[in-house]
Design a protein around this motif. Structure first.
Motif, PDB file in Angstrom:
ATOM      1  N   LEU A  72       0.827  -1.212   0.000  1.00  0.00           N
ATOM      2  CA  LEU A  72       0.000   0.000   0.000  1.00  0.00           C
ATOM      3  C   LEU A  72       0.861   1.261   0.000  1.00  0.00           C
ATOM      4  O   LEU A  72       0.510   2.247  -0.670  1.00  0.00           O
ATOM      5  CB  LEU A  72      -0.946  -0.009   1.199  1.00  0.00           C
ATOM      6  CG  LEU A  72      -2.067  -1.046   1.136  1.00  0.00           C
ATOM      7  CD1 LEU A  72      -2.864  -1.052   2.442  1.00  0.00           C
ATOM      8  CD2 LEU A  72      -2.990  -0.802  -0.046  1.00  0.00           C
ATOM      9  N   VAL A 120      -5.715   5.547  -1.535  1.00  0.00           N
ATOM     10  CA  VAL A 120      -6.118   4.179  -1.204  1.00  0.00           C
ATOM     11  C   VAL A 120      -7.118   4.110  -0.057  1.00  0.00           C
ATOM     12  O   VAL A 120      -7.543   3.018   0.320  1.00  0.00           O
ATOM     13  CB  VAL A 120      -4.887   3.295  -0.883  1.00  0.00           C
ATOM     14  CG1 VAL A 120      -3.917   3.257  -2.040  1.00  0.00           C
ATOM     15  CG2 VAL A 120      -4.193   3.765   0.382  1.00  0.00           C
ATOM     16  N   GLU A 178      -8.426  -0.349   0.726  1.00  0.00           N
ATOM     17  CA  GLU A 178      -7.198  -1.101   0.960  1.00  0.00           C
ATOM     18  C   GLU A 178      -7.388  -2.595   0.699  1.00  0.00           C
ATOM     19  O   GLU A 178      -6.532  -3.231   0.071  1.00  0.00           O
ATOM     20  CB  GLU A 178      -6.703  -0.893   2.410  1.00  0.00           C
ATOM     21  CG  GLU A 178      -6.267   0.516   2.728  1.00  0.00           C
ATOM     22  CD  GLU A 178      -7.398   1.415   3.219  1.00  0.00           C
ATOM     23  OE1 GLU A 178      -7.111   2.535   3.659  1.00  0.00           O
ATOM     24  OE2 GLU A 178      -8.577   1.007   3.165  1.00  0.00           O
TER      25      GLU A 178
END
Length: 172
Positions: free
Chosen positions: A102, A112, A116
């Motif tokens: 991420l 994001v 996620e």
């Protein structure tokens, strides 16, 4: 030989019987629907009568109950159950690899927040043991979704490449 040709009365009887049956069914349908309307006055007057008698009974029952000044939460009687102050966030716990993945996606200027789990799933699928064309299609599809959702201003090829690189680094 045709039976109706030798017995002409039979076809007339059948036609007449069918017509009579149809007329009868229509008449019953009209009669059945004739007085099915309910006026609001009828409902209001009967509702008032029921609520006034029910209201009087509940008022007397309420007067007899002692009033409590403190509100107490109901007890939990289920084994293993416990009271919580707030609901869980619904996100799966991140592994070290997930966090790194991420972070790399964020470094590629992609928002994001809230997705996620979906990004991690796409990243892991990008490294699955499937043909290379299918892995590339996964990264391309995720990139297209991110652009359509307005989560990045980069073009699709750049975002797909960032997803594929981050996935290979974290999961492959």
């Amino acid at each position: 030989m045709n039976k109706n040709a030798t017995q002409p009365w039979r076809s007339g009887l059948i036609r007449g019987g069918a017509a009579l049956a149809t007329a009868t069914l229509l008449a019953f349908g009209i009669v059945a629907c004739g007085d099915a309307t309910v006026n609001s006055e009828d409902v209001s007057s009967s509702a008032k009568a029921s609520s006034s008698s029910a209201g009087a009974a509940s008022e007397s029952a309420e007067k007899d109950k002692p009033r409590s000044t403190t509100s107490k939460e109901p007890e939990i009687n289920e084994p293993g159950a416990k009271r919580v102050d707030e609901a869980p966030d619904g996100q799966m716990p991140l592994s070290e690899a997930d966090g790194g993945y991420l972070d790399d996606i964020i470094a590629a200027k992609v928002d994001v927040a809230g997705i996620e789990d979906q990004l991690i799933g796409a990243g892991r699928a990008t490294c699955a043991e499937i043909p290379e064309a299918e892995r590339k299609a996964m990264a391309d599809a995720m990139a297209g979704q991110l652009i359509a959702q307005g989560r990045t201003k980069a073009d699709a090829a750049t975002v797909a490449s960032a997803i594929a690189k981050a996935a290979k680094k974290a999961y492959c």
